[in-house]
Design a protein around this motif. Structure first.
Motif, PDB file in Angstrom:
ATOM      1  N   GLY A 235      17.697  38.771  15.584  1.00  0.00           N
ATOM      2  CA  GLY A 235      16.448  39.474  15.798  1.00  0.00           C
ATOM      3  C   GLY A 235      16.374  40.821  15.079  1.00  0.00           C
ATOM      4  O   GLY A 235      17.113  41.121  14.096  1.00  0.00           O
ATOM      5  N   THR A 268      21.463  42.517  20.163  1.00  0.00           N
ATOM      6  CA  THR A 268      19.969  42.079  19.910  1.00  0.00           C
ATOM      7  C   THR A 268      18.846  43.106  20.673  1.00  0.00           C
ATOM      8  O   THR A 268      19.287  43.670  21.990  1.00  0.00           O
ATOM      9  N   SER A 273      14.182  35.900  22.805  1.00  0.00           N
ATOM     10  CA  SER A 273      13.758  35.654  21.580  1.00  0.00           C
ATOM     11  C   SER A 273      13.894  34.110  21.198  1.00  0.00           C
ATOM     12  O   SER A 273      13.146  33.635  20.538  1.00  0.00           O
TER      13      SER A 273
END
Length: 679
Positions: A235, A268, A273
């Protein structure tokens, strides 16, 4: 001076009707993208076998010439020679529209491809033929398949080994004789298609620096980080991803490009996500921290446990030119690594059996049955897919076939097929597997292809219609039905010349120590199978750590990436029925504990359709094999774990696995931590 051939027969060349370009190169080392060609020789032949051209030259490599003791090409001798770009057009004209021929052809091909790329041109070779691979198919009764050994067998005088001009002349004689044998056997040539090699991916990307520390496991709640922890990032991040990665590596962490159950922590800022890494972290219970927490933890990384460096006790690798001289014979070597050990191809102690772990994410095979007393009777069914019970020395001695290494043996009442190599045709897969197991139990070698070493043929139902039967009848080979294996012939003493020294035959799960102190750290694992029409078979290798995970995607070697960047593991394509994985043990990263060898089917067939897969392990190209295994337990599976080279303390060992899986190559690679399709 041109030396006439002893047997200038052109019948074999006329049969296969190609224009030929015979090539030999001498080089400054073994890594084509780094090392250079020092001398080159080319001989061209037409379809009738007549010489149509000849060229030889020394070359100025612009670098140290490397192992002068092997090739004799000193810097002084090379001074004033042309650089490759000055002769590239001449060489291209000789190679174009011809089949390139060399002994261990991928070695010469790769070096020429890199030299052409440096000169800004494509290597104009569409097909190549390896005389080493061709002789593995012919299988002459020689101690090994080195160029000098084959020259002596075929009656070709070798005047100056490792001289490119003389090696090419010798190659011509070996090619003529081998093509004559291939014609006699009715063999198809193992030609390899050669696509252009000047694309960007031709030069592998630099390898990431291996982590020096062992993985201590998952990140405890609240920390701290410990050197060696496996870290993945996914991410968007406020800190540049490259900077974040560099700081993690500098702290001694092992940055991974995929997530598995062995990942210590995923970094992350958005666990929801939906990225592949985030999904796998949740599924496998991997600890997750955000970027801010990770940066704070980087301020206090605890010392880790360094990988042991016992591999350093292994002697440095010998220069493995394509036809290095064989070691002098001696007594069987000690397996304790020692620089003072004399070179020897004598076998190591008899193989033993150890539990073979399943591939990561795969269902483990059923446990082995308890050990039983050895018996000469054939097993009731095909070999089990799981690890085998440890065989006794008597049982191990019963499992040797007719090949080229080990000790010559004579037939006995218990093993009347010693010295024979038996080809089994026809029958359902399970029945064929049982017949091959019976051949092995009787001391014989189980063949999977028709070759010069085949002494007998056994036909099961349908075998009489095999396309090879016409050639078998023309050769006058004895043909038997299944009952011949139940009531084999009485033992007959064979002339010693017809019973070459034989390698260890490994059953499923069996393990053998590699005598690296005696023969070096470079090992070739050659995988072969019967000619296929329904599918293609891809051989792959993975260099993994103690967690059965690759250190990076570059540790997955396959047809699209045939070499690790450090050259430690290479895939060599030797033809449509065999591929070789070359492993340089001394070049593996300290954290590498195992090299996994596998095969996968590209097509709708299964390994039950393919039949047996044959494995040979040898200390270098053309060398006498130390061990062999016939792996035919798989039926409906499309992926097959073949073998493992693994480190046990200071000793490297080879295990024959033979475990099949219904999943494809992508799932196998992901199980070992390869990032096949991720963010």
């Amino acid at each position: 001076m041109t030396v006439p051939l002893q047997a200038p027969d052109g019948a074999g060349l006329r049969t296969y009707a190609h224009e030929w370009a015979l090539v030999d190169v001498e080089t400054s080392g073994l890594v084509p993208r780094r090392d250079r060609v020092l001398s080159l020789a080319v001989i061209t032949l037409d379809q009738e076998g007549r010489r149509t051209g000849e060229f030889t030259t020394l070359l100025d490599p612009g670098c140290d010439p490397g192992p002068v003791e092997i090739h004799g090409l000193t810097a002084e001798r090379l001074r004033g020679a042309p650089t490759f770009d000055r002769v590239v057009d001449r060489v291209a004209a000789l190679l174009r529209d011809r089949v390139m021929v060399a002994h261990n052809a991928q070695f010469d091909y790769d070096f020429l491809a890199h030299e052409f790329a440096r000169a800004g041109q494509f290597l104009p070779v569409a097909q190549r033929l390896c005389t080493l691979a061709l002789n593995r198919r012919v299988d002459p009764p020689t101690e090994d398949l080195r160029l000098g050994t084959l020259a002596a067998y075929y009656g070709v005088t070798q005047l100056a080994p490792h001289d490119a001009a003389d090696d090419t002349r010798v190659l011509e004689g070996v090619l003529r004789a081998t093509l004559g044998e291939a014609r006699h056997l009715g063999l198809e040539l193992p030609l390899v298609a050669c696509p252009p090699r000047q694309e960007a991916q031709f030069a592998p990307q630099p390898r990431k620096k291996p982590c020096a520390f062992r993985n201590p496991g998952p990140l405890p709640a609240g920390g701290p980080l410990t050197q060696g922890m496996k870290v993945a990032i996914t991410g968007e991040t406020a800190t540049a991803r490259t900077e974040l990665a560099a700081r993690a590596v500098a702290a001694g962490l092992n940055l991974m490009n995929s997530v598995s159950r062995h990942t210590s922590v995923l970094v992350t800022n958005d666990l929801g996500s939906g990225s592949g890494k985030a999904r796998r972290a949740v599924a496998d219970g991997v600890p997750v921290v955000d970027e801010r927490t990770f940066l704070a933890l980087l301020a206090d990384v605890r010392p880790g446990v360094r990988h042991d460096l016992q591999v350093a006790a292994v002697p440095a690798p010998r220069e493995r030119q394509q036809d290095a001289p064989p070691p002098e014979p001696s007594a069987a070597p000690s397996l304790a690594p020692s620089a003072a050990a004399e070179p020897s191809l004598a076998p190591s102690p008899a193989p033993v059996s150890e539990p073979a772990p399943a591939a990561p994410g795969a269902t483990a095979p059923a446990p082995a049955a308890p050990p039983v007393a050895p018996s000469v009777e054939a097993p009731a069914g095909p070999p089990p897919a799981g690890p085998a019970a440890a065989p006794s020395p008597a049982a191990v001695a019963a499992q040797t076939g007719r090949r080229r290494a080990g000790a010559a043996r004579v037939p006995t009442i218990e093993q009347p097929l010693v010295g024979r190599r038996v080809l089994v045709l026809g029958g359902a897969h399970e029945e064929t597997a049982r017949a091959r197991a019976r051949v092995t139990a009787l001391g014989g070698g189980a063949a999977i292809n028709l070759s010069a070493s085949v002494s007998d043929v056994v036909t099961l139902p349908g075998g009489e219609h095999d396309r090879r039967m016409r050639r078998i009848e023309a050769l006058g080979l004895p043909v038997h039905d299944r009952r011949w294996l139940d009531s084999p012939p009485p033992p007959t003493a064979l002339p010693s010349a017809t019973v070459p020294r034989t390698p260890h035959i490994l059953s499923l799960g069996a393990v053998i120590d590699l005598p690296v102190a005696a023969v070096g750290t470079g090992w070739d694992l050659t995988v072969s199978w019967a000619q296929q029409t329904r599918c293609e078979i891809d051989v792959v290798a993975l260099a993994v750590d103690e967690d059965e995970q690759v250190g990076g995607d570059e540790d997955f070697v396959f047809y699209g990436a045939p070499e690790c960047p450090d050259g430690s593991v290479r895939l060599l394509a030797d033809g449509p029925t065999e591929q070789t994985v070359a492993v340089e043990l001394s070049a593996l990263a300290p954290g590498t504990r195992k090299v996994v060898l596998a095969a996968a089917i590209d097509g709708d067939a299964t390994f039950g359709d393919v039949g047996a897969v044959h494995l040979l392990a040898a200390p270098g190209p053309g060398a006498a094999p130390l061990a062999q295994a016939t792996l035919d337990a798989a039926t409906t599976e499309r992926t097959l774990l073949l073998a493992e080279l693994y480190r046990r303390g200071p000793v490297w060992r080879l295990r024959a696995v033979g475990q099949g899986y219904d999943t494809g190559l992508v799932d196998l690679a992901r199980g070992y931590g390869v990032d096949v399709a991720d963010d």
